[in-house]
Design a protein around this motif. Structure first.
Motif, PDB file in Angstrom:
ATOM      1  N   GLU A 285       0.936  -1.622  -0.136  1.00  0.00           N
ATOM      2  CA  GLU A 285      -0.189  -0.400  -0.286  1.00  0.00           C
ATOM      3  C   GLU A 285       0.548   1.079   0.123  1.00  0.00           C
ATOM      4  O   GLU A 285       0.184   2.131  -0.367  1.00  0.00           O
ATOM      5  N   SER A 286       2.099   1.121   0.084  1.00  0.00           N
ATOM      6  CA  SER A 286       2.547   1.980   0.354  1.00  0.00           C
ATOM      7  C   SER A 286       3.638   2.168  -1.195  1.00  0.00           C
ATOM      8  O   SER A 286       4.197   3.344  -0.857  1.00  0.00           O
ATOM      9  N   THR A 287       3.317   1.683  -2.023  1.00  0.00           N
ATOM     10  CA  THR A 287       4.116   1.988  -3.373  1.00  0.00           C
ATOM     11  C   THR A 287       3.086   2.925  -4.208  1.00  0.00           C
ATOM     12  O   THR A 287       2.233   2.876  -4.180  1.00  0.00           O
ATOM     13  N   ASN A 288       4.075   3.830  -4.797  1.00  0.00           N
ATOM     14  CA  ASN A 288       4.017   4.884  -5.397  1.00  0.00           C
ATOM     15  C   ASN A 288       2.463   4.373  -6.465  1.00  0.00           C
ATOM     16  O   ASN A 288       2.525   3.793  -6.422  1.00  0.00           O
ATOM     17  N   LEU A 289       1.153   5.077  -6.589  1.00  0.00           N
ATOM     18  CA  LEU A 289      -0.041   4.906  -7.318  1.00  0.00           C
ATOM     19  C   LEU A 289       0.187   5.242  -8.728  1.00  0.00           C
ATOM     20  O   LEU A 289      -0.391   4.095  -9.333  1.00  0.00           O
ATOM     21  N   ILE A 290       1.364   5.711  -9.342  1.00  0.00           N
ATOM     22  CA  ILE A 290       1.494   5.822 -10.728  1.00  0.00           C
ATOM     23  C   ILE A 290       2.148   4.157 -11.082  1.00  0.00           C
ATOM     24  O   ILE A 290       1.887   3.082 -11.802  1.00  0.00           O
ATOM     25  N   LEU A 291       2.613   3.777 -10.268  1.00  0.00           N
ATOM     26  CA  LEU A 291       3.663   2.552 -10.611  1.00  0.00           C
ATOM     27  C   LEU A 291       2.500   1.204  -9.925  1.00  0.00           C
ATOM     28  O   LEU A 291       2.747   0.301 -10.965  1.00  0.00           O
ATOM     29  N   ARG A 292       1.887   1.590  -9.678  1.00  0.00           N
ATOM     30  CA  ARG A 292       0.780   0.496  -8.674  1.00  0.00           C
ATOM     31  C   ARG A 292      -0.240  -0.325 -10.067  1.00  0.00           C
ATOM     32  O   ARG A 292      -0.647  -0.711 -10.816  1.00  0.00           O
ATOM     33  N   ILE A 293      -0.079   1.101 -11.357  1.00  0.00           N
ATOM     34  CA  ILE A 293      -1.030   1.962 -11.988  1.00  0.00           C
ATOM     35  C   ILE A 293      -0.494   1.366 -13.177  1.00  0.00           C
ATOM     36  O   ILE A 293      -1.195   0.097 -14.066  1.00  0.00           O
ATOM     37  N   PHE A 294       0.903   1.753 -13.440  1.00  0.00           N
ATOM     38  CA  PHE A 294       1.825   0.637 -14.299  1.00  0.00           C
ATOM     39  C   PHE A 294       1.843  -1.195 -14.230  1.00  0.00           C
ATOM     40  O   PHE A 294       1.183  -1.901 -14.863  1.00  0.00           O
ATOM     41  N   ILE A 295       2.253  -1.435 -12.914  1.00  0.00           N
ATOM     42  CA  ILE A 295       1.443  -2.870 -12.736  1.00  0.00           C
ATOM     43  C   ILE A 295       0.037  -3.596 -13.397  1.00  0.00           C
ATOM     44  O   ILE A 295       0.439  -4.919 -14.073  1.00  0.00           O
ATOM     45  N   ILE A 296      -1.115  -3.022 -12.648  1.00  0.00           N
ATOM     46  CA  ILE A 296      -1.899  -3.714 -12.859  1.00  0.00           C
ATOM     47  C   ILE A 296      -2.270  -3.892 -14.837  1.00  0.00           C
ATOM     48  O   ILE A 296      -2.753  -4.299 -15.445  1.00  0.00           O
ATOM     49  N   ILE A 297      -1.451  -1.866 -15.455  1.00  0.00           N
ATOM     50  CA  ILE A 297      -1.469  -2.491 -17.057  1.00  0.00           C
ATOM     51  C   ILE A 297      -1.215  -3.166 -17.308  1.00  0.00           C
ATOM     52  O   ILE A 297      -1.743  -4.177 -18.234  1.00  0.00           O
TER      53      ILE A 297
END
Length: 343
Positions: free
Chosen positions: A304-316
């Motif tokens: 949950e502390s991971t940057n939101l942009i990185l999480r979006i990239f991971i989901i994509i």
């Protein structure tokens, strides 16, 4: 998600199906893991459902209506659709997916996995996934509607809306068993008929700018429904349609689907999405297992502390890999185990 006839294949329809199967995978992220930390890591994806939940399942029924020939002998029609929808729903959606779940969950494959499946219940309910069972039932209903009520459009619409109203009451009151998800099928039947009519009225989607405006109007109306005391309608595994909003469901979703199809027709060609669109049936049956596995693996690298942009990239990345793996699996099945798909 049934494939339309190869001798009359239109690229833009495959593009639409490709887009829709990506949406299906995105929508299933919230159901693909039992890990409680999921909501903290990828919970933002649930906020996106507002932009597609009203139309993405109905869109598959519209496309099916556009691509199905209902003017054939019933016996061959029934057998063809049973083989194309129910057989893979059982063989891939139950047996293969069940084994795949065991493998990806590190439980391993074993002979006991076959014995743990309740085949009688599976056949009773129509297979592994509700969507294909409902699609099969809707196609059978549509066959008889087309056969006995040809050229009587107003009567057809009236009959479909009455059936839809009955189905919404039966579902919400919990009356009777939802065998082969016939209640879902009837709730979605108007879209199959709409697609059938759209086949001969493609001028509705030829004007892209006008179609987009229509779609935006439908979406705006759907968003505004709570302001007039009407809950927003949708049909997924747990439908949100009842007697007071089913008309809005048909109207809003149809308007949005017109926009989607118009955009895809404007695009015309896109080899990647066309390839994905040609393999949506098996992708639908397998993506859940691959998606769950990839999401669980991602927890080793993100929290949950991971940057939101990185999480979006991971989901994509997870979505793209999931679709790729499912598509490649379907290509392999087509070549080596076609009987799994009723061929």
């Amino acid at each position: 998600m049934e494939k339309h006839r190869k001798n009359n294949r239109q690229n833009w329809i495959d593009i639409a199906k490709g887009i829709l199967i990506f949406i299906v995978a995105l929508g299933h992220i919230g159901f693909c893991t039992k890990d409680e930390t999921y909501k903290d890591v990828f919970g933002f994806t649930s906020q996106l459902t507002l932009f597609y939940i009203s139309y993405y399942i109905p869109a598959f029924f519209v496309i099916t209506g556009m691509c199905t020939n209902f003017n054939v002998p019933f016996k061959s029609y029934f057998i063809k659709n049973f083989k194309a929808l129910i057989i893979p729903n059982i063989l891939i959606g139950v047996i293969i997916t069940h084994w795949l779940d065991m493998f990806l969950d590190k439980t391993g494959l074993s002979y006991n996995n076959f014995l743990s499946i309740d085949y009688i219940t599976t056949l009773w309910w129509g297979g592994g996934q509700w969507f294909l069972s409902a699609l099969f039932v809707a196609k059978i209903c549509m066959y008889f509607i087309n056969r006995f009520l040809q050229n009587k459009k107003l009567i057809v619409w009236g009959l479909i809306f009455v059936l839809m109203l009955i189905a919404s009451v039966l579902y919400n009151k919990g009356i009777g068993k939802n065998i082969w998800f016939y209640k879902h099928a009837v709730l979605l039947l108007p879209f199959m008929f709409f697609g059938y009519r759209l086949k001969t009225h493609q001028e509705w989607i030829n004007n892209t700018s006008k179609a987009i405006l229509i779609g935006l109007g439908g979406f705006a109306l759907w968003l505004a429904l709570p302001t007039i005391g009407v809950s927003r309608p949708y049909v997924i595994g747990l439908p949100g349609v009842y007697w007071g909003n089913f008309i809005f469901f048909v109207v809003c979703a149809s308007m949005e689907i017109i926009a989607l199809l118009a955009i895809c027709k404007m695009i015309g060609k896109c080899r990647i999405m066309e390839c994905v669109g040609k393999h949506t049936l098996t992708t639908y049956l397998l993506h859940f297992s691959y998606l769950t596995f990839l999401l669980r693996c991602s927890y080793n690298y993100v929290d949950e502390s991971t940057n939101l942009i990185l999480r979006i990239f991971i989901i994509i990345a997870i979505l793209c890999i999931t679709i790729l793996m499912s598509t490649l699996t379907d290509i392999w099945i087509e070549k080596h185990l076609p009987f799994l798909k009723g061929k």
